[in-house]
Design a protein around this motif. Structure first.
Motif, PDB file in Angstrom:
ATOM      1  N   ALA A   1       0.843  -1.179   0.000  1.00  0.00           N
ATOM      2  CA  ALA A   1       0.000   0.000   0.000  1.00  0.00           C
ATOM      3  C   ALA A   1       0.883   1.235   0.000  1.00  0.00           C
ATOM      4  CB  ALA A   1      -0.908   0.001   1.220  1.00  0.00           C
ATOM      5  N   ALA A   2       0.390   2.306  -0.605  1.00  0.00           N
ATOM      6  CA  ALA A   2       1.216   3.501  -0.741  1.00  0.00           C
ATOM      7  C   ALA A   2       0.402   4.762  -0.497  1.00  0.00           C
ATOM      8  CB  ALA A   2       1.841   3.554  -2.141  1.00  0.00           C
ATOM      9  N   ARG A   3       1.092   5.791  -0.131  1.00  0.00           N
ATOM     10  CA  ARG A   3       0.478   7.097   0.013  1.00  0.00           C
ATOM     11  C   ARG A   3       1.549   8.148  -0.237  1.00  0.00           C
ATOM     12  NH1 ARG A   3      -0.873   9.060   5.892  1.00  0.00           N
ATOM     13  NH2 ARG A   3       0.275  10.939   5.295  1.00  0.00           N
ATOM     14  N   TYR A   4       1.121   9.302  -0.670  1.00  0.00           N
ATOM     15  CA  TYR A   4       2.033  10.427  -0.715  1.00  0.00           C
ATOM     16  C   TYR A   4       2.099  11.035   0.679  1.00  0.00           C
ATOM     17  CZ  TYR A   4       2.229  10.196  -5.782  1.00  0.00           C
ATOM     18  OH  TYR A   4       2.447   9.785  -7.062  1.00  0.00           O
ATOM     19  N   HIS A   5       3.232  11.566   1.008  1.00  0.00           N
ATOM     20  CA  HIS A   5       3.565  12.186   2.288  1.00  0.00           C
ATOM     21  C   HIS A   5       3.977  11.127   3.292  1.00  0.00           C
ATOM     22  CE1 HIS A   5       2.076  15.802   0.550  1.00  0.00           C
ATOM     23  NE2 HIS A   5       0.841  15.358   0.480  1.00  0.00           N
ATOM     24  N   SER A   6       5.064  11.425   3.944  1.00  0.00           N
ATOM     25  CA  SER A   6       5.632  10.476   4.894  1.00  0.00           C
ATOM     26  C   SER A   6       4.709  10.325   6.100  1.00  0.00           C
ATOM     27  CB  SER A   6       7.014  10.958   5.332  1.00  0.00           C
ATOM     28  OG  SER A   6       6.935  12.257   5.879  1.00  0.00           O
ATOM     29  N   ILE A   7       4.959   9.279   6.860  1.00  0.00           N
ATOM     30  CA  ILE A   7       4.186   8.985   8.070  1.00  0.00           C
ATOM     31  C   ILE A   7       5.138   9.036   9.254  1.00  0.00           C
ATOM     32  CG2 ILE A   7       2.823   7.244   9.271  1.00  0.00           C
ATOM     33  CD1 ILE A   7       1.825   6.257   6.613  1.00  0.00           C
ATOM     34  N   ALA A   8       4.685   9.660  10.332  1.00  0.00           N
ATOM     35  CA  ALA A   8       5.610   9.925  11.434  1.00  0.00           C
ATOM     36  C   ALA A   8       5.571   8.885  12.542  1.00  0.00           C
ATOM     37  CB  ALA A   8       5.332  11.302  12.023  1.00  0.00           C
ATOM     38  N   THR A   9       4.446   8.207  12.723  1.00  0.00           N
ATOM     39  CA  THR A   9       4.323   7.341  13.889  1.00  0.00           C
ATOM     40  C   THR A   9       4.127   5.890  13.483  1.00  0.00           C
ATOM     41  OG1 THR A   9       1.922   7.507  14.048  1.00  0.00           O
ATOM     42  CG2 THR A   9       3.215   9.240  15.121  1.00  0.00           C
ATOM     43  N   ALA A  10       4.555   5.009  14.369  1.00  0.00           N
ATOM     44  CA  ALA A  10       4.390   3.576  14.115  1.00  0.00           C
ATOM     45  C   ALA A  10       2.909   3.224  14.032  1.00  0.00           C
ATOM     46  CB  ALA A  10       5.079   2.781  15.213  1.00  0.00           C
ATOM     47  N   GLN A  11       2.099   3.864  14.865  1.00  0.00           N
ATOM     48  CA  GLN A  11       0.664   3.570  14.847  1.00  0.00           C
ATOM     49  C   GLN A  11       0.066   3.898  13.476  1.00  0.00           C
ATOM     50  OE1 GLN A  11      -1.622   5.568  17.869  1.00  0.00           O
ATOM     51  NE2 GLN A  11      -3.542   4.652  17.243  1.00  0.00           N
ATOM     52  N   ALA A  12       0.437   5.032  12.933  1.00  0.00           N
ATOM     53  CA  ALA A  12      -0.076   5.419  11.621  1.00  0.00           C
ATOM     54  C   ALA A  12       0.472   4.514  10.523  1.00  0.00           C
ATOM     55  CB  ALA A  12       0.268   6.876  11.344  1.00  0.00           C
ATOM     56  N   MET A  13       1.737   4.149  10.651  1.00  0.00           N
ATOM     57  CA  MET A  13       2.352   3.286   9.634  1.00  0.00           C
ATOM     58  C   MET A  13       1.613   1.969   9.507  1.00  0.00           C
ATOM     59  SD  MET A  13       6.446   3.752  10.146  1.00  0.00           S
ATOM     60  CE  MET A  13       7.312   5.206   9.605  1.00  0.00           C
ATOM     61  N   SER A  14       1.055   1.483  10.599  1.00  0.00           N
ATOM     62  CA  SER A  14       0.390   0.178  10.592  1.00  0.00           C
ATOM     63  C   SER A  14      -1.125   0.278  10.373  1.00  0.00           C
ATOM     64  CB  SER A  14       0.660  -0.545  11.907  1.00  0.00           C
ATOM     65  OG  SER A  14       0.109   0.179  12.988  1.00  0.00           O
ATOM     66  N   ASP A  15      -1.613   1.489  10.109  1.00  0.00           N
ATOM     67  CA  ASP A  15      -3.046   1.703   9.941  1.00  0.00           C
ATOM     68  C   ASP A  15      -3.402   1.672   8.459  1.00  0.00           C
ATOM     69  OD1 ASP A  15      -5.347   4.309  11.104  1.00  0.00           O
ATOM     70  OD2 ASP A  15      -5.655   2.571   9.830  1.00  0.00           O
ATOM     71  N   PRO A  16      -4.165   0.691   8.005  1.00  0.00           N
ATOM     72  CA  PRO A  16      -4.476   0.611   6.573  1.00  0.00           C
ATOM     73  C   PRO A  16      -5.236   1.832   6.050  1.00  0.00           C
ATOM     74  CG  PRO A  16      -5.822  -0.933   7.833  1.00  0.00           C
ATOM     75  CD  PRO A  16      -4.788  -0.392   8.771  1.00  0.00           C
TER      76      PRO A  16
END
Length: 128
Positions: free
Chosen positions: A97-112
């Motif tokens: 899965a991909a998105r534009y803009h980086s993700i800062a937190t582990a919780q967000a990284m693992s959220d589909p």
């Protein structure tokens, strides 16, 4: 149009290895986050690993830490998931899965729900 195509799945014995690839087209590897998720029958999507471009930070689920490694080749627009020491409980369909803009937190990284683009998935089956 953004397209993500996974490959590299298959059948492997416990203790074996596989390398999954996620080839992205129509997607700019600039400010981004790309994650790997998996879904076993009857279970929810589980965030497995993610790489975020801002600082190259990586996320791994506790269940795969020390066994899986995520990497990216921006020149090839491809993200890889090296899976070693596979276990039967790793059996699932794996999605990138991909998105534009980086993700800062582990919780967000693992959220589909944080991701906008999804591939069709590749089956990984680990036999005991």
């Amino acid at each position: 149009e953004v397209q993500l195509v996974e490959s590299g799945g298959g059948l492997v014995q416990a203790g074996g290895s596989l390398r999954l690839s996620c080839a992205a087209s129509g997607f700019t590897f600039d400010d981004y986050a790309i994650g790997w998720f998996r879904q076993a029958p009857g279970k929810e999507h589980e965030g497995v690993s993610c790489v975020s471009s801002s600082d190259g930070s990586r996320y791994y689920a506790d269940s795969v830490k020390g066994r899986f490694t995520i990497s990216s080749d921006n020149a090839k627009n491809t993200v890889y998931l090296q899976m070693d020491s596979l276990k039967p409980e790793d059996t699932a369909v794996y999605y990138c899965a991909a998105r534009y803009h980086s993700i800062a937190t582990a919780q967000a990284m693992s959220d589909p729900y944080e991701y906008d683009y999804w591939g069709q998935g590749t089956q990984v089956t680990v036999s005991s």
